[in-house]
Design a protein around this motif. Structure first.
Motif, mmCIF file in Angstrom:
data_model
loop_
_atom_site.group_PDB
_atom_site.id
_atom_site.type_symbol
_atom_site.label_atom_id
_atom_site.label_comp_id
_atom_site.label_asym_id
_atom_site.label_seq_id
_atom_site.Cartn_x
_atom_site.Cartn_y
_atom_site.Cartn_z
ATOM 1 N N LEU A 133 179.013 46.568 74.770
ATOM 2 C CA LEU A 133 179.228 47.787 75.532
ATOM 3 C C LEU A 133 178.233 48.842 75.069
ATOM 4 C CD1 LEU A 133 183.134 47.901 75.227
ATOM 5 C CD2 LEU A 133 181.800 47.030 77.151
ATOM 6 N N ALA A 145 178.608 47.193 80.495
ATOM 7 C CA ALA A 145 179.002 45.965 79.797
ATOM 8 C C ALA A 145 177.959 44.873 80.023
ATOM 9 C CB ALA A 145 180.356 45.495 80.302
ATOM 10 N N ILE A 174 183.231 42.628 83.851
ATOM 11 C CA ILE A 174 184.468 43.238 83.362
ATOM 12 C C ILE A 174 185.630 42.966 84.305
ATOM 13 C CG2 ILE A 174 183.234 45.054 82.117
ATOM 14 C CD1 ILE A 174 184.085 46.985 84.368
ATOM 15 N N ILE A 225 188.536 41.803 82.490
ATOM 16 C CA ILE A 225 188.954 42.605 81.341
ATOM 17 C C ILE A 225 190.206 43.375 81.725
ATOM 18 C CG2 ILE A 225 188.370 44.475 79.774
ATOM 19 C CD1 ILE A 225 186.743 42.040 79.209
ATOM 20 N N MET A 252 189.982 48.770 80.415
ATOM 21 C CA MET A 252 188.757 49.449 80.000
ATOM 22 C C MET A 252 189.122 50.887 79.678
ATOM 23 S SD MET A 252 186.316 47.205 80.164
ATOM 24 C CE MET A 252 184.975 48.337 79.840
ATOM 25 N N ARG A 279 186.183 52.652 87.127
ATOM 26 C CA ARG A 279 185.488 51.414 86.753
ATOM 27 C C ARG A 279 184.919 50.768 88.003
ATOM 28 N NH1 ARG A 279 189.838 47.440 83.955
ATOM 29 N NH2 ARG A 279 188.324 45.801 84.440
ATOM 30 N N ALA A 338 186.833 47.769 75.559
ATOM 31 C CA ALA A 338 187.270 46.742 76.507
ATOM 32 C C ALA A 338 188.329 45.901 75.810
ATOM 33 C CB ALA A 338 186.097 45.867 76.936
#
Length: 116
Positions: A4, A24, A28, A31, A34, A71, A97
């Protein structure tokens, strides 16, 4: 492994705005969470804002109404829009993350200094 990299930090006057970005090294999309955390001099690291893969958000009380996390899974990037900045927002801001299995990744941080 996910690297990151934060960007967008700097010096700003009180009342001003900044937008932080966290890029990233890989997707993501999967993920779970975040987020952005910050650490002021002499203080512990604290949560600023998080956003889940499902779109839920959570903010520290001190930034509610002033900061917005977003995001963009297509760009593998998380943003933190910071408005109405205050001197007490001065800190190193870290991107995080968090996978659902508990594995966490951290950026190296970017410094925000808000002058009065």
């Amino acid at each position: 492994q996910v690297q990151l990299v934060e960007s967008g930090g700097g010096l700003v006057q009180a009342g001003g705005s900044l937008r932080l970005s966290c890029a990233a090294s890989r997707s993501i999309f999967s993920i779970n969470v975040m987020g952005w955390y910050r650490q002021a001099p002499g203080k512990q690291r604290e949560l600023v804002a998080i956003k889940t893969s499902g779109g839920s958000t959570n903010y520290a009380d001190s930034v509610k109404g002033r900061f917005t996390i977003s995001r963009d899974n297509t760009k593998n990037t998380v943003y933190l829009q910071m408005n109405s900045l205050k001197p007490e927002d001065t800190a190193v801001y870290y991107c995080n993350a968090a996978r659902s299995n508990g594995v966490n990744y951290w950026g190296k941080g970017t410094l925000i200094t808000v002058s009065s």
